[in-house]
Every structure is written in structure tokens, then in C-alpha cells.
Scaffold this motif. Structure first.
Motif, PDB file in Angstrom:
ATOM      1  N   GLN A  68       0.828  -1.203   0.000  1.00 32.31           N
ATOM      2  CA  GLN A  68       0.000   0.000   0.000  1.00 32.31           C
ATOM      3  C   GLN A  68       0.865   1.258   0.000  1.00 32.31           C
ATOM      4  O   GLN A  68       0.566   2.235  -0.704  1.00 32.31           O
ATOM      5  N   PHE A  71       2.386   1.800  -3.413  1.00 31.79           N
ATOM      6  CA  PHE A  71       1.397   2.365  -4.336  1.00 31.79           C
ATOM      7  C   PHE A  71       1.231   3.866  -4.103  1.00 31.79           C
ATOM      8  O   PHE A  71       1.191   4.652  -5.061  1.00 31.79           O
ATOM      9  N   LEU A  72       1.149   4.273  -2.832  1.00 29.93           N
ATOM     10  CA  LEU A  72       0.951   5.696  -2.514  1.00 29.93           C
ATOM     11  C   LEU A  72       2.173   6.535  -2.879  1.00 29.93           C
ATOM     12  O   LEU A  72       2.038   7.632  -3.432  1.00 29.93           O
ATOM     13  N   TYR A  73       3.351   6.011  -2.561  1.00 23.72           N
ATOM     14  CA  TYR A  73       4.577   6.813  -2.697  1.00 23.72           C
ATOM     15  C   TYR A  73       5.179   6.765  -4.100  1.00 23.72           C
ATOM     16  O   TYR A  73       5.696   7.774  -4.594  1.00 23.72           O
ATOM     17  N   GLY A  75       3.494   4.875  -6.868  1.00 25.11           N
ATOM     18  CA  GLY A  75       2.505   4.696  -7.921  1.00 25.11           C
ATOM     19  C   GLY A  75       1.718   5.946  -8.245  1.00 25.11           C
ATOM     20  O   GLY A  75       1.547   6.287  -9.428  1.00 25.11           O
ATOM     21  N   LEU A  76       1.236   6.650  -7.226  1.00 24.68           N
ATOM     22  CA  LEU A  76       0.415   7.836  -7.472  1.00 24.68           C
ATOM     23  C   LEU A  76       1.139   8.945  -8.237  1.00 24.68           C
ATOM     24  O   LEU A  76       0.499   9.641  -9.037  1.00 24.68           O
ATOM     25  N   LYS A  78       2.838   8.671 -10.750  1.00 25.16           N
ATOM     26  CA  LYS A  78       2.726   8.357 -12.181  1.00 25.16           C
ATOM     27  C   LYS A  78       1.494   8.996 -12.805  1.00 25.16           C
ATOM     28  O   LYS A  78       1.458   9.211 -14.020  1.00 25.16           O
ATOM     29  N   ILE A  79       0.485   9.292 -11.952  1.00 26.25           N
ATOM     30  CA  ILE A  79      -0.722   9.947 -12.471  1.00 26.25           C
ATOM     31  C   ILE A  79      -0.823  11.391 -11.956  1.00 26.25           C
ATOM     32  O   ILE A  79      -1.901  11.976 -11.951  1.00 26.25           O
ATOM     33  N   ILE A  81      -0.158  12.633  -8.835  1.00 33.86           N
ATOM     34  CA  ILE A  81      -0.502  12.873  -7.428  1.00 33.86           C
ATOM     35  C   ILE A  81       0.751  12.673  -6.587  1.00 33.86           C
ATOM     36  O   ILE A  81       1.243  11.547  -6.443  1.00 33.86           O
ATOM     37  N   CYS A  88       1.895   9.779   3.136  1.00 35.63           N
ATOM     38  CA  CYS A  88       1.716   8.394   2.706  1.00 35.63           C
ATOM     39  C   CYS A  88       1.611   7.463   3.911  1.00 35.63           C
ATOM     40  O   CYS A  88       0.805   6.524   3.925  1.00 35.63           O
TER      41      CYS A  88
END
Length: 239
Positions: A68, A71-73, A75-76, A78-79, A81, A88
Motif C-alpha cells: 500500500q 502504491f501511494l509513494y 505509484g500515485l 505516475k498519475i 498525485i 503516505c
């Protein structure tokens, strides 16, 4: 054991411990709120929201906090955010802890006999008053052991925050080991730091649990007589 090393870097552990505690505190408070809301949604079977809450709980409980956080640190961004490592960490604790708190509290609600609700309604209480004065106190007492265990679990889960460059206790220990190779001293201070945080909390929780345990058997005085409707108070013999 290098006592001079311990004395020199003890302050770093104090600062990291305070940061860890602050993030854990905010995350746990947020997890309690999310858990309470989602448990009520599922308990009262709110259309659509109940299904959404169920998906959230299954997703949260079946994915590690480490994934998780990744994803927050990582992955986001990449879009588009961008979140700080502290943000996070807080969001990760809320997302993970909310599901555990929800299930703990929902199990407490479902453990209460349906006659409790029927009895409250029969003496003139509204549905909200039955929930507030009859169901809620007993549900909290029943779910208290699991609730407190989840709090300690979430505090210990902060040890993975170092993977997102958050200068928590585990991060400081790993950095000192990498720089000075004083593994025993660094790990000893890490254990002591977590013990200082967790042991007092565990003792307080044990005391609170023991004091509130009797409430699980129900108590007439949990229902304030002032909340009864006038006709009901007269039936009970109050003037």
C-alpha cells in the motif's frame, strides 16, 4: 557494547520516536473514524455503501501495508498525485487500520442480542437512543480487546515506513548500521525505543479493559431515565 555510540546517537532515536508516534496517532485516529463509519454502514446494511465498504475491507485486509505504501509513494506520482512520505504513512495506516477497526466494532455490535434493541424500543426509546444508550456502550466493551490490539498492531506496523524514506525509528537504525556497522547498539536502541512507546500504552489499555469489562453484561443505568418519554417515566413510577 559501545556506550559512547549509544550516548551520541540516542537523541536521533528520540526525534525519530516522536515522529513515529505522531504519525501513528494521526493514522490511528483516522482509522477509528473510518472503521466506525464503515462498520455502521455494514451493520445497518446501507444499500450500495455496504457493498463498497465490504470491498474496501477485503482489499485492505488482504494487501500488506508495504505494498500500500509503495502504491501511494511510487505509484500515485505516475498519475500526477504527489504525496509526502509522512502523508503516505498516515494514509497507509488509515487505510489498513480502518478495515481492522471496522471488523472489530462490527463484531461487537453483532454480538449483542436482538432483544436488547427490542427492549429499548418497547420502553419508548427512539432507534437512535437505543443505539446510543443501549447498543453502543455494550458494543464498545465487547470489541474493546480487539480494538486495543489493533492499535498496538498499527503502531508496530510503522516499522515499515523506512521504505518510503520516512525518518522513523527503523530508518534511523538502518542508517546507523550502514554508516558505522554498530549493529548491536543500533538494534538495542531500536528495541528500547519501541518498548518505551508500546509498554505504557499496553499497560493503560489493560487497565481500561479491566475496568470496562463489567459493562458487557449490560447495566440498567446505561440508559438515562431522563431519555424516557413522559408516558414511559410515569409507567416506571417516576414523577
Amino acid at each position: 557494547m559501545d556506550l559512547k555510540f549509544i550516548q551520541e546517537f540516542a537523541l536521533l532515536y528520540v526525534e525519530a520516536g516522536l515522529l513515529t508516534f505522531r504519525i501513528a496517532l494521526v493514522g490511528i485516529l483516522g482509522a477509528m473514524i473510518v472503521g466506525l463509519i464503515s462498520s455502521l454502514i455494514r451493520y445497518f446494511h446501507v444499500p450500495v455503501l455496504s457493498q463498497i465498504a465490504g470491498v474496501y475491507i477485503e482489499l485492505s485486509r488482504n494487501t500488506p501495508l508495504l505494498i500500500q505504501l509503495f502504491f501511494l509513494y511510487f505509484g500515485l506520482p505516475k498519475i500526477g498525485i504527489l504525496l509526502s512520505s509522512q502523508m503516505c504513512g498516515v494514509i497507509g495506516l488509515i487505510f489498513l487500520g480502518g478495515s481492522y477497526m471496522s471488523e472489530a466494532f462490527r463484531s461487537g455490535l453483532e454480538a449483542i442480542e436482538t432483544t436488547q434493541n427490542e427492549s429499548g424500543l418497547s420502553v419508548g426509546l427512539t432507534k437512535f437512543q437505543v443505539f446510543r444508550y443501549v447498543l453502543l456502550p455494550q458494543a464498545i466493551t465487547i470489541s474493546l480487546p480487539a480494538f486495543l490490539a489493533n492499535i498496538i498492531f498499527l503502531i508496530k506496523e510503522t516499522s515499515v515506513f523506512s521504505v518510503i524514506a520516512l525518518a522513523d525509528l527503523a530508518y534511523v537504525a538502518k542508517e546507523l548500521i550502514g554508516l558505522y556497522y554498530n549493529t548491536d547498539e543500533a538494534l538495542l536502541m531500536l528495541v528500547i525505543a519501541y518498548a518505551i512507546i508500546l509498554l505504557p500504552i499496553s499497560l493503560v489499555f489493560h487497565f481500561v479493559e479491566r475496568k470496562l469489562r463489567y459493562a458487557g453484561f449490560g447495566n440498567y443505568y446505561f440508559i438515562s431515565r431522563a431519555q424516557f418519554r413522559p408516558a414511559t417515566r410515569r409507567a416506571l413510577g417516576d414523577n
